[in-house]
Design a protein around this motif. Sequence first.
Motif, PDB file in Angstrom:
ATOM      1  N   ILE A  22       1.032  -1.293   0.019  1.00 31.32           N
ATOM      2  CA  ILE A  22      -0.232   0.058   0.003  1.00 31.32           C
ATOM      3  C   ILE A  22       0.665   1.148  -0.029  1.00 31.32           C
ATOM      4  O   ILE A  22       1.445   1.562   0.577  1.00 31.32           O
ATOM      5  CB  ILE A  22      -1.228   0.306   1.463  1.00 31.32           C
ATOM      6  CG1 ILE A  22      -1.306  -0.976   1.739  1.00 31.32           C
ATOM      7  CG2 ILE A  22      -2.152   0.917   1.206  1.00 31.32           C
ATOM      8  CD1 ILE A  22      -3.093  -1.935   0.259  1.00 31.32           C
ATOM      9  N   GLU A  23       0.854   2.161  -0.753  1.00 31.01           N
ATOM     10  CA  GLU A  23       1.399   3.335  -1.159  1.00 31.01           C
ATOM     11  C   GLU A  23       0.882   4.538  -0.753  1.00 31.01           C
ATOM     12  O   GLU A  23       1.647   5.524   0.335  1.00 31.01           O
ATOM     13  CB  GLU A  23       1.886   3.687  -2.560  1.00 31.01           C
ATOM     14  CG  GLU A  23       3.416   2.270  -2.754  1.00 31.01           C
ATOM     15  CD  GLU A  23       3.591   2.514  -4.264  1.00 31.01           C
ATOM     16  OE1 GLU A  23       3.777   3.498  -4.601  1.00 31.01           O
ATOM     17  OE2 GLU A  23       4.744   1.460  -4.388  1.00 31.01           O
ATOM     18  N   ASP A  24      -0.290   4.571  -0.845  1.00 30.94           N
ATOM     19  CA  ASP A  24      -1.560   6.197  -0.596  1.00 30.94           C
ATOM     20  C   ASP A  24      -2.566   5.620  -1.185  1.00 30.94           C
ATOM     21  O   ASP A  24      -2.863   4.469  -0.610  1.00 30.94           O
ATOM     22  CB  ASP A  24      -0.968   6.670  -1.573  1.00 30.94           C
ATOM     23  CG  ASP A  24      -0.658   7.734  -0.482  1.00 30.94           C
ATOM     24  OD1 ASP A  24      -1.435   8.346   0.265  1.00 30.94           O
ATOM     25  OD2 ASP A  24      -1.184   9.274  -2.496  1.00 30.94           O
ATOM     26  N   VAL A  25      -3.139   6.144   0.333  1.00 33.42           N
ATOM     27  CA  VAL A  25      -4.552   5.198   0.795  1.00 33.42           C
ATOM     28  C   VAL A  25      -5.766   7.505  -0.077  1.00 33.42           C
ATOM     29  O   VAL A  25      -5.029   8.082   1.010  1.00 33.42           O
ATOM     30  CB  VAL A  25      -4.881   5.022   2.411  1.00 33.42           C
ATOM     31  CG1 VAL A  25      -6.223   5.120   2.883  1.00 33.42           C
ATOM     32  CG2 VAL A  25      -4.005   3.689   2.325  1.00 33.42           C
ATOM     33  N   GLU A 121     -12.364   3.479   1.871  1.00 34.55           N
ATOM     34  CA  GLU A 121     -11.334   4.139   1.385  1.00 34.55           C
ATOM     35  C   GLU A 121     -10.575   2.786   0.171  1.00 34.55           C
ATOM     36  O   GLU A 121     -10.276   2.011   0.392  1.00 34.55           O
ATOM     37  CB  GLU A 121     -10.669   3.001   2.910  1.00 34.55           C
ATOM     38  CG  GLU A 121      -9.308   3.185   3.230  1.00 34.55           C
ATOM     39  CD  GLU A 121      -9.494   3.046   4.418  1.00 34.55           C
ATOM     40  OE1 GLU A 121      -8.817   1.903   4.995  1.00 34.55           O
ATOM     41  OE2 GLU A 121      -8.839   3.899   5.607  1.00 34.55           O
ATOM     42  N   LEU A 122      -9.576   4.109  -0.476  1.00 31.95           N
ATOM     43  CA  LEU A 122      -8.898   3.683  -1.823  1.00 31.95           C
ATOM     44  C   LEU A 122      -7.711   3.310  -1.213  1.00 31.95           C
ATOM     45  O   LEU A 122      -7.162   4.045  -1.353  1.00 31.95           O
ATOM     46  CB  LEU A 122      -9.701   4.596  -3.018  1.00 31.95           C
ATOM     47  CG  LEU A 122     -10.182   3.965  -4.268  1.00 31.95           C
ATOM     48  CD1 LEU A 122     -10.318   2.914  -4.442  1.00 31.95           C
ATOM     49  CD2 LEU A 122     -10.514   5.226  -5.114  1.00 31.95           C
ATOM     50  N   ALA A 123      -7.023   2.345  -2.295  1.00 31.99           N
ATOM     51  CA  ALA A 123      -5.534   2.512  -2.428  1.00 31.99           C
ATOM     52  C   ALA A 123      -4.531   2.087  -3.270  1.00 31.99           C
ATOM     53  O   ALA A 123      -5.065   1.283  -4.236  1.00 31.99           O
ATOM     54  CB  ALA A 123      -5.147   0.983  -0.961  1.00 31.99           C
ATOM     55  N   LEU A 124      -3.368   3.325  -2.958  1.00 32.30           N
ATOM     56  CA  LEU A 124      -2.765   3.063  -4.208  1.00 32.30           C
ATOM     57  C   LEU A 124      -1.870   2.005  -3.717  1.00 32.30           C
ATOM     58  O   LEU A 124      -1.241   2.396  -3.035  1.00 32.30           O
ATOM     59  CB  LEU A 124      -2.350   4.804  -4.965  1.00 32.30           C
ATOM     60  CG  LEU A 124      -1.451   4.805  -6.018  1.00 32.30           C
ATOM     61  CD1 LEU A 124      -2.224   4.512  -7.335  1.00 32.30           C
ATOM     62  CD2 LEU A 124      -0.824   6.036  -6.512  1.00 32.30           C
ATOM     63  N   ALA A 125      -1.544   1.175  -4.823  1.00 34.21           N
ATOM     64  CA  ALA A 125      -0.812   0.095  -4.039  1.00 34.21           C
ATOM     65  C   ALA A 125      -0.223  -0.547  -5.287  1.00 34.21           C
ATOM     66  O   ALA A 125      -0.642  -1.272  -6.724  1.00 34.21           O
ATOM     67  CB  ALA A 125      -2.234  -0.927  -3.916  1.00 34.21           C
ATOM     68  N   ARG A 126       0.966  -1.159  -4.858  1.00 32.26           N
ATOM     69  CA  ARG A 126       1.403  -2.183  -6.152  1.00 32.26           C
ATOM     70  C   ARG A 126       1.921  -3.558  -5.711  1.00 32.26           C
ATOM     71  O   ARG A 126       1.632  -4.201  -4.436  1.00 32.26           O
ATOM     72  CB  ARG A 126       3.141  -1.611  -6.414  1.00 32.26           C
ATOM     73  CG  ARG A 126       4.262  -1.847  -6.909  1.00 32.26           C
ATOM     74  CD  ARG A 126       5.338  -1.622  -6.735  1.00 32.26           C
ATOM     75  NE  ARG A 126       5.030   0.198  -6.885  1.00 32.26           N
ATOM     76  CZ  ARG A 126       5.182   0.511  -7.779  1.00 32.26           C
ATOM     77  NH1 ARG A 126       5.674   0.339  -9.080  1.00 32.26           N
ATOM     78  NH2 ARG A 126       5.595   1.587  -8.210  1.00 32.26           N
ATOM     79  N   GLY A 127       1.270  -4.189  -6.461  1.00 35.24           N
ATOM     80  CA  GLY A 127       1.461  -5.867  -6.596  1.00 35.24           C
ATOM     81  C   GLY A 127       2.800  -6.614  -5.554  1.00 35.24           C
ATOM     82  O   GLY A 127       4.094  -6.314  -6.353  1.00 35.24           O
ATOM     83  N   LYS A 128       2.745  -7.529  -4.620  1.00 31.46           N
ATOM     84  CA  LYS A 128       3.325  -8.198  -4.663  1.00 31.46           C
ATOM     85  C   LYS A 128       4.048  -9.055  -4.299  1.00 31.46           C
ATOM     86  O   LYS A 128       3.300  -9.869  -5.269  1.00 31.46           O
ATOM     87  CB  LYS A 128       3.767  -8.669  -2.719  1.00 31.46           C
ATOM     88  CG  LYS A 128       3.562  -7.669  -2.009  1.00 31.46           C
ATOM     89  CD  LYS A 128       2.984  -8.255  -0.433  1.00 31.46           C
ATOM     90  CE  LYS A 128       3.120  -7.222   0.908  1.00 31.46           C
ATOM     91  NZ  LYS A 128       2.341  -7.624   2.167  1.00 31.46           N
ATOM     92  N   LYS A 129       5.190  -9.775  -5.028  1.00 33.85           N
ATOM     93  CA  LYS A 129       6.182 -10.978  -5.812  1.00 33.85           C
ATOM     94  C   LYS A 129       5.456 -11.987  -4.623  1.00 33.85           C
ATOM     95  O   LYS A 129       5.136 -11.282  -3.533  1.00 33.85           O
ATOM     96  CB  LYS A 129       7.338 -10.929  -6.180  1.00 33.85           C
ATOM     97  CG  LYS A 129       7.711  -9.644  -7.064  1.00 33.85           C
ATOM     98  CD  LYS A 129       7.396  -9.710  -8.025  1.00 33.85           C
ATOM     99  CE  LYS A 129       7.888  -8.650  -9.208  1.00 33.85           C
ATOM    100  NZ  LYS A 129       6.593  -8.275  -9.709  1.00 33.85           N
TER     101      LYS A 129
END
Length: 155
Positions: A22-25, A121-129
Amino acid sequence: MPRENGRKIIAQNKRARHDYHIEDVYEAGIVLQGTEVKSLRAGRATLTDGYAAVKDGEVWLINVHIPEYAFGTWTNHSARRTRKLLLHRKEIEKLSAKTKEGGLTLVPLSLYFSNGKAKVELALARGKKEWDKRHAIAEKQAKREMARALRYRNR
């Protein structure tokens, strides 16, 4: 009837915190139909498959399941319809730029009522490996074991 105060959580997406960094909410309002609000007040919704997308300068919540209202009539809503999210113009522009950048997606974390209004609540997210996920699980277990050992030692 008095107004609702505070925050009443309807649904949470616990899987999102496991699958994404999670980078930003952001907090966004949702455009809903009458029977959707009644169904949410009954505490029924699922966020697991949901995501958000920016199209034509608007943010849309896609694939979130709000079941049909049990006592609804022909005016009932469809369960997985696309719903518009309400955000400020600058927030939408920022989200649009970041999602076009690549590797980032918009994921709903929770759905709740805030002072009587439905919010997401919306998150700007990057997928995990896969190895990230295993590392996070191992870290969580290590913390749990340390806490257990401290509790046992302090008895």
